[in-house]
Design a protein around this motif. Structure first.
Motif, PDB file in Angstrom:
ATOM      1  N   CYS A  31     -21.478  83.036  38.858  1.00 48.27           N
ATOM      2  CA  CYS A  31     -20.141  83.182  39.423  1.00 48.27           C
ATOM      3  C   CYS A  31     -19.070  83.542  38.406  1.00 48.27           C
ATOM      4  CB  CYS A  31     -19.746  81.901  40.158  1.00 48.27           C
ATOM      5  SG  CYS A  31     -20.635  81.713  41.703  1.00 48.27           S
ATOM      6  N   ALA A  32     -19.167  82.999  37.192  1.00 47.21           N
ATOM      7  CA  ALA A  32     -18.137  83.232  36.177  1.00 47.21           C
ATOM      8  C   ALA A  32     -16.754  83.016  36.776  1.00 47.21           C
ATOM      9  CB  ALA A  32     -18.270  84.629  35.602  1.00 47.21           C
ATOM     10  N   LEU A  33     -16.538  81.834  37.315  1.00 48.22           N
ATOM     11  CA  LEU A  33     -15.287  81.517  37.992  1.00 48.22           C
ATOM     12  C   LEU A  33     -14.198  81.166  36.987  1.00 48.22           C
ATOM     13  CD1 LEU A  33     -16.752  79.243  40.779  1.00 48.22           C
ATOM     14  CD2 LEU A  33     -16.053  81.605  40.996  1.00 48.22           C
ATOM     15  N   TYR A  34     -12.996  81.512  37.299  1.00 54.24           N
ATOM     16  CA  TYR A  34     -11.853  81.098  36.512  1.00 54.24           C
ATOM     17  C   TYR A  34     -11.151  79.974  37.261  1.00 54.24           C
ATOM     18  CZ  TYR A  34     -12.054  84.752  33.015  1.00 54.24           C
ATOM     19  OH  TYR A  34     -12.432  85.540  31.968  1.00 54.24           O
ATOM     20  N   ALA A  35     -10.794  78.921  36.543  1.00 57.12           N
ATOM     21  CA  ALA A  35     -10.207  77.768  37.209  1.00 57.12           C
ATOM     22  C   ALA A  35      -9.188  77.088  36.315  1.00 57.12           C
ATOM     23  CB  ALA A  35     -11.296  76.763  37.588  1.00 57.12           C
ATOM     24  N   GLY A  41      -9.540  82.516  40.406  1.00 64.34           N
ATOM     25  CA  GLY A  41     -10.089  83.846  40.589  1.00 64.34           C
ATOM     26  C   GLY A  41     -11.598  83.817  40.700  1.00 64.34           C
ATOM     27  N   VAL A  42     -12.145  84.848  41.324  1.00 63.76           N
ATOM     28  CA  VAL A  42     -13.587  84.912  41.551  1.00 63.76           C
ATOM     29  C   VAL A  42     -14.090  86.299  41.178  1.00 63.76           C
ATOM     30  CG1 VAL A  42     -15.429  84.697  43.251  1.00 63.76           C
ATOM     31  CG2 VAL A  42     -13.395  83.285  43.467  1.00 63.76           C
ATOM     32  N   ASN A  43     -15.208  86.334  40.474  1.00 67.99           N
ATOM     33  CA  ASN A  43     -15.881  87.594  40.192  1.00 67.99           C
ATOM     34  C   ASN A  43     -16.737  87.957  41.408  1.00 67.99           C
ATOM     35  OD1 ASN A  43     -17.292  89.761  39.270  1.00 67.99           O
ATOM     36  ND2 ASN A  43     -18.366  88.676  37.639  1.00 67.99           N
ATOM     37  N   LEU A  44     -16.275  88.905  42.184  1.00 64.40           N
ATOM     38  CA  LEU A  44     -16.991  89.287  43.393  1.00 64.40           C
ATOM     39  C   LEU A  44     -18.146  90.240  43.105  1.00 64.40           C
ATOM     40  CD1 LEU A  44     -14.050  89.857  45.909  1.00 64.40           C
ATOM     41  CD2 LEU A  44     -15.512  87.856  45.673  1.00 64.40           C
ATOM     42  N   ARG A  81     -21.944  93.558  37.814  1.00 66.86           N
ATOM     43  CA  ARG A  81     -21.268  94.615  37.070  1.00 66.86           C
ATOM     44  C   ARG A  81     -20.753  94.102  35.720  1.00 66.86           C
ATOM     45  NH1 ARG A  81     -17.311  97.213  41.732  1.00 66.86           N
ATOM     46  NH2 ARG A  81     -18.915  97.578  43.332  1.00 66.86           N
ATOM     47  N   GLN A  82     -20.676  95.016  34.777  1.00 72.29           N
ATOM     48  CA  GLN A  82     -20.069  94.731  33.484  1.00 72.29           C
ATOM     49  C   GLN A  82     -19.053  95.838  33.169  1.00 72.29           C
ATOM     50  OE1 GLN A  82     -20.368  92.083  31.644  1.00 72.29           O
ATOM     51  NE2 GLN A  82     -21.914  91.120  32.973  1.00 72.29           N
ATOM     52  N   PRO A  83     -17.869  95.487  32.631  1.00 69.49           N
ATOM     53  CA  PRO A  83     -17.396  94.125  32.364  1.00 69.49           C
ATOM     54  C   PRO A  83     -17.015  93.413  33.664  1.00 69.49           C
ATOM     55  CG  PRO A  83     -15.666  95.705  31.931  1.00 69.49           C
ATOM     56  CD  PRO A  83     -16.897  96.517  32.248  1.00 69.49           C
ATOM     57  N   PRO A  84     -16.896  92.085  33.637  1.00 67.31           N
ATOM     58  CA  PRO A  84     -16.569  91.336  34.850  1.00 67.31           C
ATOM     59  C   PRO A  84     -15.217  91.747  35.420  1.00 67.31           C
ATOM     60  CG  PRO A  84     -17.341  89.868  33.126  1.00 67.31           C
ATOM     61  CD  PRO A  84     -17.113  91.196  32.483  1.00 67.31           C
TER      62      PRO A  84
END
Length: 314
Positions: A267-271, A278-281, A285-288
């Motif tokens: 997920c690589a979630l930001y909190a 924010g969410v990496n949908l 893919r790279q970069p996130p």
């Protein structure tokens, strides 16, 4: 309409309890009321089932024999009952003589007749589906799932829920739960019986879950996802959007592990302390690339996978 003092007192008590309870901020007023009423009803049912369970354990062997003889009597006119002389069995001792311990192979031909569409082969209870075992004991097997079996499972779940409330009182709050679910891949027998998990109603049948969707963080459409990885990811998106999420519910502990593994891996979630930002949908893919939570009003982002901190003006 005139309400008596007792009714008004109950309404006032309900309003106080709802106001004081920790609740999901994604609840509507209607869904919150439905959850409150549902929990009260389930508490009553769970307490009844717990008292019944405790009483039954005090007369364990008697209950076992009563249950056995009820099933023998109900099945005596089925092909299996006639083949094994159920009409002449009146107690446990007679059953042990007429019907010694068996293995699955003993029932395989009868189950196949059910699968071929023949009714009432083993019992007269309504047949819902055929459950397919995992095969860990040596080959996958088919198990008939009747309505009576489902009701028995529900009774056991209510006993477990009563114990959960006793051990974790917070479980009775008005918070939603994240319930990761993967849509099963149903197949059908030669006689048209659905084959799949015993814990889920087959397509076209209902098991009551459609009336309890308000208890969960994800909408019902998410439960149609057939890929475990995709289902876990989408359930995480909805679950983490709820800052007051109450619990993660799953049929198996391994599924709970899969949720946290996916959270860490994909997920690589930001909190921040206020909740999800924010969410990496697009984790492949790279970069996130991150999509901000529309209701987030913060400017400081902390990546959950490390100690690095980056500030953005939003």
């Amino acid at each position: 309409m005139v309400f008596g003092p007792s009714v008004l007192s109950l309404l006032a008590l309900g309003c106080i309890q709802i106001s004081a309870a920790r609740k999901s901020h994604r609840h509507t007023f209607g869904s919150m009321i439905r959850q409150y009423v549902a929990q009260k009803a389930l508490r009553l049912a769970a307490r009844y089932m717990r008292r019944r369970f405790d009483n039954d354990t005090k007369r364990f062997m008697q209950c076992q024999e009563e249950t056995l003889m009820e099933r023998v009597k109900a099945s005596r006119d089925t092909p299996y009952g006639r083949d094994h002389g159920f009409a002449d069995i009146h107690n446990l001792a007679e059953f042990r003589v007429a019907h010694p311990p068996t293995e699955y192979a003993h029932y395989a031909d009868y189950v196949q007749r059910l699968a071929d569409g023949e009714p009432n082969v083993l019992f007269t209870d309504k047949l819902r589906s055929l459950a397919c075992t995992s095969g860990t004991s040596g080959g996958s097997k088919l198990m008939p799932v009747s309505q009576g079996l489902v009701l028995n499972l529900v009774g056991g779940v209510l006993v477990l829920w009563e114990r959960q409330l006793a051990a974790f009182p917070g479980a009775g709050r008005l918070q939603r739960q994240m319930r990761p679910f993967v849509a099963p891949r149903w197949r059908y027998s030669s006689g048209g019986l659905p084959i799949g998990p015993a814990s889920v109603a087959p397509p076209g049948q209902r098991d009551g879950r459609e009336h309890t969707q308000f208890l969960y963080s994800a909408p019902p459409e998410v439960n149609q996802i057939g890929s475990e990885a995709d289902a876990v990811y989408v359930h995480l998106l909805f679950g983490l959007l709820d800052q007051q999420l109450g619990a993660i519910e799953a049929n198996f502990a391994s599924f709970v592990y899969a949720v946290f593994a996916a959270l860490e891996r994909d997920c690589a979630l930001y909190a921040a302390t206020e909740g999800l930002l924010g969410v990496n949908l697009w984790p492949e893919r790279q970069p996130p690339g991150y999509v901000l939570h529309p209701r987030a009003m913060l400017f400081e982002f902390v990546e959950t996978s490390g100690d690095a901190k980056t500030e953005y003006q939003c």
